[in-house]
Scaffold this motif. Structure first.
Motif, mmCIF file in Angstrom:
data_model
loop_
_atom_site.group_PDB
_atom_site.id
_atom_site.type_symbol
_atom_site.label_atom_id
_atom_site.label_comp_id
_atom_site.label_asym_id
_atom_site.label_seq_id
_atom_site.Cartn_x
_atom_site.Cartn_y
_atom_site.Cartn_z
ATOM 1 N N ILE A 268 -11.502 -32.625 -7.003
ATOM 2 C CA ILE A 268 -12.555 -33.641 -6.889
ATOM 3 C C ILE A 268 -12.006 -34.999 -6.487
ATOM 4 C CG2 ILE A 268 -14.347 -34.897 -8.164
ATOM 5 C CD1 ILE A 268 -14.464 -32.552 -10.109
ATOM 6 N N LEU A 269 -10.812 -35.340 -6.969
ATOM 7 C CA LEU A 269 -10.292 -36.699 -6.775
ATOM 8 C C LEU A 269 -10.228 -37.063 -5.296
ATOM 9 C CD1 LEU A 269 -7.362 -37.073 -9.353
ATOM 10 C CD2 LEU A 269 -9.563 -38.285 -9.328
ATOM 11 N N GLN A 270 -10.785 -38.190 -4.975
ATOM 12 C CA GLN A 270 -10.778 -38.685 -3.598
ATOM 13 C C GLN A 270 -9.602 -39.655 -3.441
ATOM 14 O OE1 GLN A 270 -13.317 -37.863 -1.353
ATOM 15 N NE2 GLN A 270 -14.137 -36.492 -2.924
ATOM 16 N N PRO A 271 -8.865 -39.568 -2.359
ATOM 17 C CA PRO A 271 -7.675 -40.407 -2.257
ATOM 18 C C PRO A 271 -7.967 -41.907 -2.195
ATOM 19 C CG PRO A 271 -8.028 -39.146 -0.226
ATOM 20 C CD PRO A 271 -9.011 -38.652 -1.224
ATOM 21 N N ASP A 272 -9.101 -42.301 -1.667
ATOM 22 C CA ASP A 272 -9.286 -43.729 -1.414
ATOM 23 C C ASP A 272 -10.175 -44.454 -2.413
ATOM 24 O OD1 ASP A 272 -7.689 -43.550 0.860
ATOM 25 O OD2 ASP A 272 -9.397 -42.792 2.027
ATOM 26 N N ASP A 273 -10.899 -43.715 -3.234
ATOM 27 C CA ASP A 273 -11.839 -44.400 -4.119
ATOM 28 C C ASP A 273 -11.231 -44.693 -5.481
ATOM 29 O OD1 ASP A 273 -14.603 -44.571 -2.870
ATOM 30 O OD2 ASP A 273 -13.968 -42.536 -2.378
ATOM 31 N N LEU A 274 -11.692 -45.778 -6.085
ATOM 32 C CA LEU A 274 -11.303 -46.031 -7.466
ATOM 33 C C LEU A 274 -12.066 -45.053 -8.355
ATOM 34 C CD1 LEU A 274 -11.191 -49.902 -8.002
ATOM 35 C CD2 LEU A 274 -9.383 -48.348 -7.255
ATOM 36 N N THR A 275 -11.305 -44.291 -9.129
ATOM 37 C CA THR A 275 -11.910 -43.266 -9.985
ATOM 38 C C THR A 275 -11.464 -43.475 -11.419
ATOM 39 O OG1 THR A 275 -11.852 -41.703 -8.139
ATOM 40 C CG2 THR A 275 -12.175 -40.783 -10.335
ATOM 41 N N LEU A 276 -12.449 -43.546 -12.290
ATOM 42 C CA LEU A 276 -12.159 -43.668 -13.712
ATOM 43 C C LEU A 276 -12.358 -42.290 -14.323
ATOM 44 C CD1 LEU A 276 -11.514 -45.766 -15.902
ATOM 45 C CD2 LEU A 276 -13.938 -46.351 -15.952
ATOM 46 N N VAL A 277 -11.303 -41.769 -14.976
ATOM 47 C CA VAL A 277 -11.363 -40.428 -15.566
ATOM 48 C C VAL A 277 -11.339 -40.576 -17.088
ATOM 49 C CG1 VAL A 277 -10.210 -38.183 -15.737
ATOM 50 C CG2 VAL A 277 -10.119 -39.463 -13.580
ATOM 51 N N PHE A 278 -12.353 -40.047 -17.746
ATOM 52 C CA PHE A 278 -12.394 -40.166 -19.202
ATOM 53 C C PHE A 278 -11.913 -38.896 -19.879
ATOM 54 C CE2 PHE A 278 -15.301 -43.642 -18.209
ATOM 55 C CZ PHE A 278 -14.848 -44.603 -19.111
ATOM 56 N N ALA A 279 -10.996 -39.087 -20.815
ATOM 57 C CA ALA A 279 -10.525 -37.984 -21.648
ATOM 58 C C ALA A 279 -10.915 -38.292 -23.096
ATOM 59 C CB ALA A 279 -9.011 -37.848 -21.505
ATOM 60 N N ARG A 280 -10.910 -37.234 -23.926
ATOM 61 C CA ARG A 280 -11.409 -37.413 -25.283
ATOM 62 C C ARG A 280 -10.387 -38.097 -26.192
ATOM 63 N NH1 ARG A 280 -11.912 -34.371 -29.726
ATOM 64 N NH2 ARG A 280 -10.619 -32.749 -28.825
ATOM 65 N N THR A 281 -9.120 -37.723 -26.039
ATOM 66 C CA THR A 281 -8.117 -38.262 -26.969
ATOM 67 C C THR A 281 -7.067 -39.092 -26.220
ATOM 68 O OG1 THR A 281 -6.626 -36.366 -26.736
ATOM 69 C CG2 THR A 281 -8.342 -36.220 -28.454
ATOM 70 N N LYS A 282 -6.396 -39.953 -26.999
ATOM 71 C CA LYS A 282 -5.323 -40.775 -26.428
ATOM 72 C C LYS A 282 -4.228 -39.883 -25.855
ATOM 73 C CE LYS A 282 -6.011 -43.408 -30.549
ATOM 74 N NZ LYS A 282 -5.441 -44.053 -31.733
ATOM 75 N N HIS A 283 -3.855 -38.879 -26.661
ATOM 76 C CA HIS A 283 -2.797 -37.960 -26.241
ATOM 77 C C HIS A 283 -3.209 -37.217 -24.967
ATOM 78 C CE1 HIS A 283 0.536 -35.244 -26.605
ATOM 79 N NE2 HIS A 283 -0.286 -34.212 -26.554
ATOM 80 N N GLY A 284 -4.455 -36.753 -24.950
ATOM 81 C CA GLY A 284 -4.963 -36.025 -23.783
ATOM 82 C C GLY A 284 -4.972 -36.906 -22.545
ATOM 83 N N ALA A 285 -5.358 -38.157 -22.715
ATOM 84 C CA ALA A 285 -5.407 -39.087 -21.581
ATOM 85 C C ALA A 285 -4.003 -39.309 -21.024
ATOM 86 C CB ALA A 285 -6.027 -40.422 -22.017
ATOM 87 N N GLU A 286 -3.048 -39.471 -21.926
ATOM 88 C CA GLU A 286 -1.672 -39.758 -21.501
ATOM 89 C C GLU A 286 -1.073 -38.560 -20.751
ATOM 90 O OE1 GLU A 286 -0.664 -42.655 -21.612
ATOM 91 O OE2 GLU A 286 1.446 -42.436 -21.081
ATOM 92 N N TYR A 347 -13.714 -35.879 -17.682
ATOM 93 C CA TYR A 347 -12.816 -34.725 -17.780
ATOM 94 C C TYR A 347 -13.121 -33.972 -19.071
ATOM 95 C CZ TYR A 347 -8.392 -32.175 -17.605
ATOM 96 O OH TYR A 347 -7.425 -31.200 -17.568
ATOM 97 N N ASP A 348 -13.352 -34.745 -20.129
ATOM 98 C CA ASP A 348 -13.911 -34.201 -21.373
ATOM 99 C C ASP A 348 -15.210 -34.940 -21.636
ATOM 100 O OD1 ASP A 348 -11.451 -32.751 -22.014
ATOM 101 O OD2 ASP A 348 -10.630 -34.712 -22.601
ATOM 102 N N LEU A 349 -16.171 -34.268 -22.225
ATOM 103 C CA LEU A 349 -17.398 -34.981 -22.598
ATOM 104 C C LEU A 349 -17.113 -35.856 -23.821
ATOM 105 C CD1 LEU A 349 -20.265 -32.354 -22.209
ATOM 106 C CD2 LEU A 349 -19.575 -34.168 -20.632
ATOM 107 N N PRO A 350 -17.833 -36.965 -23.940
ATOM 108 C CA PRO A 350 -17.630 -37.820 -25.116
ATOM 109 C C PRO A 350 -18.219 -37.180 -26.373
ATOM 110 C CG PRO A 350 -19.447 -38.640 -23.785
ATOM 111 C CD PRO A 350 -18.851 -37.509 -23.018
ATOM 112 N N ASP A 351 -17.625 -37.514 -27.521
ATOM 113 C CA ASP A 351 -18.138 -37.006 -28.807
ATOM 114 C C ASP A 351 -19.474 -37.645 -29.163
ATOM 115 O OD1 ASP A 351 -15.970 -35.400 -29.246
ATOM 116 O OD2 ASP A 351 -14.824 -36.990 -30.239
#
Ligand code: ADP
Ligand code: MG
Length: 391
Positions: A268-286, A347-351
C-alpha cells in the motif's frame, strides 16, 4: 491578500445570511472575519496568515465566546477548532489591562500531548504579533527548571499538558488563582480516565468567575455528562454529529491474516506521499518502523518510549518530508496538523473506537482530500464493530 480559503468547500453553506444557518440555530453566525470586529492587531494577523473566511465552527463559536459564554464546541477533525478558541481568547486578553502577575497565567489551555501543546502555541503565537501578550508552554520531558524560570514573571496564555502543570503547581512555580479562561482541547480525552484526576486538581485552583471552552471532534455521552461539571450555562455548538469523519477522507479496509500485515503494508505504501501508520503498541510501532527502514523506506517513529528529543525530531522530519512514513501510537492520534499527510494507515485498529476518528483525521484537513486504510485481521473484528457503531 489571503490565499484562497482551502476550507471554502466546508465553509458555511448558504452563508449569505445568518438566518440560513443549516442547523437552524438562532445564534449569531459569522461568515467573514471582518464581521467580528476584532482588534486591529488580530485582523492584521489573520490577513497575514492567509485566513479570510471563518470555518463553520469558527463562525459559530467565536461570536458566542466573545460574548463571554462557556462553549462546548464539536466539529470534525481539521476544521479549525484551534482558532475557534484561540481568537476569542486572544481578543479577551487584549481587552484586559495590566501585565500578568508573577507566576500566574491569565488563560490556560490544556491538551493531551506535548506535541499538541507545542502546535497550539505555534498556531496562536503569530496572532499575538505586535501585541504585548505572551504565550508559554509547559510539557513533560523537558527541563522543569527552565519552565519555572519562564513562569516567574507570569504569562498571558499558558499551554500545558496536565501532568507537568501539576508538578509546577506542587512546586509553587505557578499560581492559577488569577486564571479566568480555561480551554480543554480534545476535551473528551481530557475528561477521560488518563486525565480526569489531573483535571480535578487543576480546575479548582483557577480563579472565578471563569470562561471555559471545550472542543473536540468526538464526545461520547458519558464525557459530555462529565463536562457539565466544568461548564456554566454553556452554549453547545455542533457543526457535525460528534464522531463524524472529516468530509473528504476516503476510507477503506483490507481483511488480512495477521502474519500478512507487513507485506500488505508494503503493497500500500506510496513512495511520495506522507503516510502516517498507526500501531497499537510502542513496541509494535518500533519494530514496524525498523523493518521498514531495513527495507529501504524513509521511516521514523513516535511513541511513548522515545525521548522528547527523538519525538520532536521524528515529527519535524516527517513535517519536512525528509521521512515520508511515520509510524505512531495513539500519542499522535489527536490534534496533530500536518497538511501534507495524504494517507493514514491503521496497521492495527485502535483499542478505543473514538481514536479511529482522530487517527484518520490526521489526513483530509482544512478541506483537503485524504485516504484512510485499515488492515483488519480476525482478532480485530470486535474492535471493527465498535468503530462502526461509534461512527
Ligand atoms: P482541528 O483542531 O479542528 O482539527 P486545526 O485548528 O488544527 O483543526 O486547523 C486545521 C488547519 O486548518 C490548520 O492548518 C489551520 O491553519 C487551518 N485553518 C484554520 N482556520 C482556517 C480558516 N479560517 N481558513 C483557512 N484555513 C484555516
Ligand atoms: Mg485541534
Amino acid at each position: 491578500m489571503g490565499r484562497p480559503n482551502p476550507m471554502s468547500g466546508l465553509a458555511l453553506p448558504g452563508c449569505e445570511r445568518p438566518s440560513e444557518d443549516p442547523s437552524g440555530s438562532k445564534d449569531i453566525y459569522v461568515f467573514d472575519f471582518d464581521m467580528l470586529d476584532l482588534s486591529p492587531s488580530l485582523q492584521k494577523a489573520l490577513k497575514q496568515g492567509g485566513f479570510s473566511e471563518p470555518t463553520p465552527i469558527q463562525g459559530k463559536a467565536i461570536p458566542l465566546a466573545l460574548e463571554g459564554h462557556d462553549i462546548l464546541g464539536l466539529a470534525q477533525t481539521g476544521t479549525g477548532k484551534t482558532l475557534a478558541f484561540g481568537l476569542p481568547l486572544i481578543e479577551a486578553l487584549l481587552a484586559q489591562p495590566g501585565k500578568p502577575h508573577p507566576k500566574s497565567a491569565k488563560a490556560l489551555i490544556l491538551a493531551p500531548t506535548r506535541e499538541l501543546v507545542g502546535q497550539i502555541a505555534d498556531s496562536l503565537r503569530p496572532l499575538m504579533d505586535g501585541t504585548k501578550l505572551r504565550i508559554t508552554t509547559v510539557v513533560g520531558g523537558q527541563s522543569i527548571g527552565r519552565q519555572m524560570r519562564a513562569l516567574a514573571n507570569g504569562t498571558d496564555i499558558l499551554v500545558a499538558t496536565p501532568g507537568r502543570l501539576i508538578d509546577l503547581m506542587e512546586r509553587r512555580a505557578v499560581d492559577l488563582g488569577h486564571t479566568r479562561n480555561l480551554v480543554l482541547d480534545e476535551a473528551d480525552q481530557m475528561l477521560d480516565l488518563g486525565f480526569i484526576h489531573a483535571l480535578r486538581k487543576i480546575a479548582p485552583a483557577l480563579g472565578t468567575p471563569r470562561q471555559t471552552m471545550l472542543f473536540s471532534a468526538t464526545m461520547p455521552k458519558q464525557m459530555e455528562e462529565l463536562s457539565r461539571g466544568y461548564l456554566t450555562d454553556p452554549r453547545r455548538i455542533q457543526v457535525a454529529p460528534p464522531g463524524k469523519a472529516a468530509d473528504k477522507v476516503t476510507q477503506s479496509l483490507h481483511f488480512v491474516e495477521k502474519a500478512d500485515k507487513p507485506r500488505k503494508l508494503r503493497d500500500i505504501l506510496q513512495p511520495d506521499d506522507l503516510t502516517l501508520v498507526f500501531a497499537r503498541t510502542k513496541h509494535g510501532a518500533e519494530k514496524l518502523m525498523k523493518g521498514l527502514v531495513a527495507d529501504g523506506y524513509k521511516a521514523a517513529s513516535i511513541h511513548g518510549n522515545k525521548s522528547q528529543g527523538q519525538r520532536d525530531r521524528a515529527l519535524k522530519a516527517f513535517r519536512a518530508g525528509e521521512v515520508n512514513v511515520l509510524v505512531a501510537t495513539d500519542v499522535a492520534a489527536r490534534g496533530i496538523d500536518i497538511p501534507g499527510v495524504g494517507y493514514v494507515i491503521n496497521y492495527d485498529l485502535p483499542d478505543v473506537a473514538e481514536n479511529y476518528v482522530h487517527r484518520i483525521g490526521r489526513t483530509a484537513r482544512a478541506g483537503r482530500e485524504g485516504e484512510a486504510i485499515a488492515l483488519v485481521c480476525a482478532e480485530e473484528m470486535d474492535l471493527l464493530k465498535q468503530i462502526e457503531k461509534t461512527m
